[in-house]
Design a protein around this motif. Structure first.
Motif, PDB file in Angstrom:
ATOM      1  N   SER A 160       0.984  -2.281   9.126  1.00 33.50           N
ATOM      2  CA  SER A 160       1.321  -1.087   9.899  1.00 33.50           C
ATOM      3  C   SER A 160       1.041   0.154   9.064  1.00 33.50           C
ATOM      4  CB  SER A 160       2.794  -1.095  10.316  1.00 33.50           C
ATOM      5  OG  SER A 160       3.084  -2.184  11.161  1.00 33.50           O
ATOM      6  N   VAL A 161       0.577   1.193   9.746  1.00 34.37           N
ATOM      7  CA  VAL A 161       0.444   2.487   9.086  1.00 34.37           C
ATOM      8  C   VAL A 161       1.843   3.054   8.899  1.00 34.37           C
ATOM      9  CG1 VAL A 161      -0.508   4.816   9.263  1.00 34.37           C
ATOM     10  CG2 VAL A 161      -1.824   2.857  10.076  1.00 34.37           C
ATOM     11  N   LEU A 162       2.093   3.583   7.722  1.00 31.07           N
ATOM     12  CA  LEU A 162       3.445   4.008   7.371  1.00 31.07           C
ATOM     13  C   LEU A 162       4.022   5.015   8.354  1.00 31.07           C
ATOM     14  CD1 LEU A 162       5.609   3.561   5.192  1.00 31.07           C
ATOM     15  CD2 LEU A 162       4.745   5.607   4.073  1.00 31.07           C
ATOM     16  N   SER A 163       3.168   5.856   8.940  1.00 27.80           N
ATOM     17  CA  SER A 163       3.651   6.887   9.852  1.00 27.80           C
ATOM     18  C   SER A 163       4.299   6.301  11.105  1.00 27.80           C
ATOM     19  CB  SER A 163       2.503   7.816  10.257  1.00 27.80           C
ATOM     20  OG  SER A 163       1.459   7.076  10.873  1.00 27.80           O
ATOM     21  N   THR A 164       4.051   5.027  11.399  1.00 28.37           N
ATOM     22  CA  THR A 164       4.659   4.394  12.573  1.00 28.37           C
ATOM     23  C   THR A 164       5.981   3.725  12.222  1.00 28.37           C
ATOM     24  OG1 THR A 164       3.533   2.275  12.234  1.00 28.37           O
ATOM     25  CG2 THR A 164       2.380   3.948  13.526  1.00 28.37           C
ATOM     26  N   LEU A 165       6.314   3.661  10.940  1.00 29.29           N
ATOM     27  CA  LEU A 165       7.538   2.985  10.498  1.00 29.29           C
ATOM     28  C   LEU A 165       8.589   4.002  10.080  1.00 29.29           C
ATOM     29  CD1 LEU A 165       5.937   0.193   8.280  1.00 29.29           C
ATOM     30  CD2 LEU A 165       6.711  -0.007  10.647  1.00 29.29           C
ATOM     31  N   LYS A 166       9.827   3.570  10.153  1.00 27.36           N
ATOM     32  CA  LYS A 166      10.939   4.423   9.744  1.00 27.36           C
ATOM     33  C   LYS A 166      10.870   4.661   8.239  1.00 27.36           C
ATOM     34  CE  LYS A 166      15.018   6.406  10.506  1.00 27.36           C
ATOM     35  NZ  LYS A 166      15.205   7.560  11.380  1.00 27.36           N
ATOM     36  N   ASN A 167      10.703   5.913   7.832  1.00 21.51           N
ATOM     37  CA  ASN A 167      10.626   6.227   6.406  1.00 21.51           C
ATOM     38  C   ASN A 167      11.156   7.640   6.169  1.00 21.51           C
ATOM     39  OD1 ASN A 167       9.986   5.724   3.696  1.00 21.51           O
ATOM     40  ND2 ASN A 167       8.048   6.814   3.886  1.00 21.51           N
ATOM     41  N   GLU A 168      12.366   7.863   6.650  1.00 17.73           N
ATOM     42  CA  GLU A 168      13.001   9.163   6.506  1.00 17.73           C
ATOM     43  C   GLU A 168      14.505   8.959   6.534  1.00 17.73           C
ATOM     44  OE1 GLU A 168      12.679  10.150  11.271  1.00 17.73           O
ATOM     45  OE2 GLU A 168      11.348  11.160   9.867  1.00 17.73           O
ATOM     46  N   GLN A 169      15.260  10.015   6.322  1.00 17.24           N
ATOM     47  CA  GLN A 169      16.715   9.870   6.315  1.00 17.24           C
ATOM     48  C   GLN A 169      17.206   9.274   7.641  1.00 17.24           C
ATOM     49  OE1 GLN A 169      18.298  13.751   5.388  1.00 17.24           O
ATOM     50  NE2 GLN A 169      18.133  13.390   3.196  1.00 17.24           N
ATOM     51  N   PRO A 170      18.210   8.394   7.608  1.00 18.05           N
ATOM     52  CA  PRO A 170      19.014   8.039   6.438  1.00 18.05           C
ATOM     53  C   PRO A 170      18.486   6.840   5.647  1.00 18.05           C
ATOM     54  CG  PRO A 170      19.982   7.083   8.374  1.00 18.05           C
ATOM     55  CD  PRO A 170      18.769   7.816   8.834  1.00 18.05           C
ATOM     56  N   ILE A 171      17.288   6.328   5.978  1.00 19.64           N
ATOM     57  CA  ILE A 171      16.750   5.193   5.225  1.00 19.64           C
ATOM     58  C   ILE A 171      15.289   5.449   4.889  1.00 19.64           C
ATOM     59  CG2 ILE A 171      18.315   3.390   6.075  1.00 19.64           C
ATOM     60  CD1 ILE A 171      16.368   2.755   8.238  1.00 19.64           C
ATOM     61  N   PHE A 172      14.861   4.890   3.759  1.00 22.74           N
ATOM     62  CA  PHE A 172      13.494   5.051   3.298  1.00 22.74           C
ATOM     63  C   PHE A 172      12.902   3.694   2.945  1.00 22.74           C
ATOM     64  CE2 PHE A 172      15.644   9.005   2.235  1.00 22.74           C
ATOM     65  CZ  PHE A 172      14.728   9.972   2.625  1.00 22.74           C
ATOM     66  N   ILE A 173      11.574   3.620   3.019  1.00 21.81           N
ATOM     67  CA  ILE A 173      10.865   2.477   2.458  1.00 21.81           C
ATOM     68  C   ILE A 173      10.477   2.882   1.045  1.00 21.81           C
ATOM     69  CG2 ILE A 173       8.841   0.988   2.658  1.00 21.81           C
ATOM     70  CD1 ILE A 173       8.855   1.573   5.657  1.00 21.81           C
ATOM     71  N   SER A 174      11.028   2.206   0.067  1.00 23.60           N
ATOM     72  CA  SER A 174      10.857   2.648  -1.308  1.00 23.60           C
ATOM     73  C   SER A 174      10.647   1.468  -2.243  1.00 23.60           C
ATOM     74  CB  SER A 174      12.086   3.455  -1.743  1.00 23.60           C
ATOM     75  OG  SER A 174      11.830   4.125  -2.956  1.00 23.60           O
ATOM     76  N   THR A 175      10.402   1.772  -3.514  1.00 23.17           N
ATOM     77  CA  THR A 175      10.063   0.757  -4.504  1.00 23.17           C
ATOM     78  C   THR A 175      11.142  -0.315  -4.593  1.00 23.17           C
ATOM     79  OG1 THR A 175       8.898   2.431  -5.773  1.00 23.17           O
ATOM     80  CG2 THR A 175       9.426   0.376  -6.903  1.00 23.17           C
ATOM     81  N   HIS A 176      10.680  -1.571  -4.564  1.00 16.27           N
ATOM     82  CA  HIS A 176      11.610  -2.689  -4.699  1.00 16.27           C
ATOM     83  C   HIS A 176      11.777  -3.079  -6.164  1.00 16.27           C
ATOM     84  CE1 HIS A 176      13.796  -6.296  -3.674  1.00 16.27           C
ATOM     85  NE2 HIS A 176      12.909  -7.046  -4.316  1.00 16.27           N
ATOM     86  N   GLN A 177      10.686  -3.013  -6.918  1.00 20.27           N
ATOM     87  CA  GLN A 177      10.699  -3.329  -8.341  1.00 20.27           C
ATOM     88  C   GLN A 177       9.483  -2.634  -8.957  1.00 20.27           C
ATOM     89  OE1 GLN A 177      10.462  -7.584  -8.366  1.00 20.27           O
ATOM     90  NE2 GLN A 177       8.277  -7.626  -7.942  1.00 20.27           N
ATOM     91  N   PRO A 178       9.417  -2.553 -10.309  1.00 26.63           N
ATOM     92  CA  PRO A 178       8.253  -1.907 -10.927  1.00 26.63           C
ATOM     93  C   PRO A 178       6.944  -2.565 -10.495  1.00 26.63           C
ATOM     94  CG  PRO A 178       9.992  -2.274 -12.540  1.00 26.63           C
ATOM     95  CD  PRO A 178      10.420  -2.966 -11.292  1.00 26.63           C
ATOM     96  N   THR A 179       5.874  -1.763 -10.442  1.00 25.86           N
ATOM     97  CA  THR A 179       4.570  -2.279 -10.040  1.00 25.86           C
ATOM     98  C   THR A 179       4.133  -3.397 -10.973  1.00 25.86           C
ATOM     99  OG1 THR A 179       3.941  -0.129  -9.149  1.00 25.86           O
ATOM    100  CG2 THR A 179       2.160  -1.668  -9.650  1.00 25.86           C
ATOM    101  N   LEU A 180       3.690  -4.495 -10.386  1.00 24.67           N
ATOM    102  CA  LEU A 180       3.259  -5.655 -11.159  1.00 24.67           C
ATOM    103  C   LEU A 180       1.775  -5.550 -11.471  1.00 24.67           C
ATOM    104  CD1 LEU A 180       5.163  -8.332  -9.043  1.00 24.67           C
ATOM    105  CD2 LEU A 180       5.889  -7.347 -11.212  1.00 24.67           C
ATOM    106  N   GLU A 181       1.416  -5.725 -12.742  1.00 23.05           N
ATOM    107  CA  GLU A 181       0.033  -5.622 -13.170  1.00 23.05           C
ATOM    108  C   GLU A 181      -0.606  -7.010 -13.264  1.00 23.05           C
ATOM    109  OE1 GLU A 181      -1.260  -2.715 -13.456  1.00 23.05           O
ATOM    110  OE2 GLU A 181       0.561  -1.476 -13.463  1.00 23.05           O
TER     111      GLU A 181
END
Length: 340
Positions: A160-181
């Protein structure tokens, strides 16, 4: 006893959703909508509202638990997962519960029918708190559970394109853990997102994997790209939170779902049944066999066919040949006269 064991059996399975898990046939939709809107949204996805059965009551509960884990219980705290619309409605006047095709729902399942003398219908929803089915006003807003119409397994991940998903207050889609290399491929990245991760982004050029989940606050990461509205996020399809509300559908009265059995309606049903049961003579295999020959791979049959074709050709030639000779002679005679 079996139903008490089912949640335990499913709990471990839900901890890691495989790529083609049969439970991914379900998708829980947010934000809430009316029952009729939910019905239309599921239909547009070539799905239906979740069907009612003893076994699926446990799966419904497991879906809600899994969603709570994927969103770190944020939606639960917001009170958005206490209930969800499912397929069916009831008529309080006679305590009858049915699906949208007017087929009665097994009464032994146990549905807490709303005790009222109000006319019309009330729609079914599953309540997380008591894990039972209830009826309520079809116009009230609730999350809803869609289910695939067939038993085919469905991919547990969608893009899904992020603009179609909930990503604003009161909840965000954000980092779950540090980026894995040094992640070699997308499959390995997907494995890293097997438990509580909601979605992931894999960059093949950099061979790194970023995983994301729903959180109460936005957490910035130097490699973060999820704050870009055009970002494509691969996420688990077991639920989806759309950034905008669904277009509202008009409620349908009971007679539109289940027409009153008048003489005219009964006659129409009889005519449709006759039409569906009537066998057209020219569409039967027996009729088709009168127009085509059955194949025979034997060499003797082929030889016999060649002889038959030869005989027919010779007979036709003997009939046509004299006329052809006469025609040829006349053409020659006319040509000679023209020259003279």
């Amino acid at each position: 006893m079996m139903f008490k064991l089912l949640p335990i059996l499913f709990a471990s399975a839900y901890a890691e959703l495989s790529e083609k898990d049969p439970r991914c046939r379900f998708r829980l939709h947010y934000p809430g909508a009316s029952w009729h809107t939910a019905y239309d949204v599921c239909a547009k996805e070539n799905k239906t509202l979740a069907r009612v059965s003893f076994e699926k009551l446990n799966i419904m509960g497991m879906v809600l638990e899994e969603v709570n884990q994927l969103t770190t219980d944020i939606l639960n705290e917001l009170g958005e997962t206490d209930a969800m619309w499912i397929r069916g409605f009831s008529r309080p006047s006679n305590n009858e519960s049915m699906d949208e095709n007017c087929r009665s729902i097994d009464p032994t399942i146990g549905i807490n029918v709303r005790n009222t003398e109000e006319p019309g219908i009330f729609c079914l929803y599953y309540n997380k708190t008591d894990k039972k089915l209830h009826t309520g006003s079809c116009t009230s807003s609730k999350p809803f559970l869609c289910e695939r119409k067939t038993q085919d397994r469905e991919d547990c991940y969608v893009t899904s394109v992020l603009s179609t998903l909930k990503n604003e207050q009161p909840i965000f889609i954000s980092t779950h853990q540090p980026t894995l290399e040094n992640i070699s491929n997308e499959i390995e990245c997907k494995k890293e997102c097997a438990t509580k991760c909601y979605g992931f982004i894999y960059k093949s050029s950099e061979k790194n994997c970023s995983t994301y989940s729903f959180k109460k606050e936005y957490i910035y990461n130097i490699n973060e790209t999820v704050n870009n509205p055009s970002t494509e996020l691969q996420h688990k399809a077991i639920f989806i939170y759309n950034s905008e509300s669904y277009p509202e559908s008009n409620p349908k009265p009971l007679n539109d779902w289940c027409p009153e059995m008048t003489k005219e309606v009964v006659q129409q049903k009889i005519e449709k049944m006759k039409e569906s049961l009537l066998v057209k003579k020219k569409e039967t295999s027996r009729y088709n066999r009168t127009l085509t020959s059955a194949p025979d791979p034997r060499q003797s049959a082929k030889n016999l066919g060649l002889v038959g074709v030869t005989v027919i050709c010779v007979v036709v030639a003997l009939i046509i040949l004299p006329d052809y000779i006469n025609l040829y002679r006349k053409c020659q005679s006319k040509t000679k006269r023209h020259r003279d």
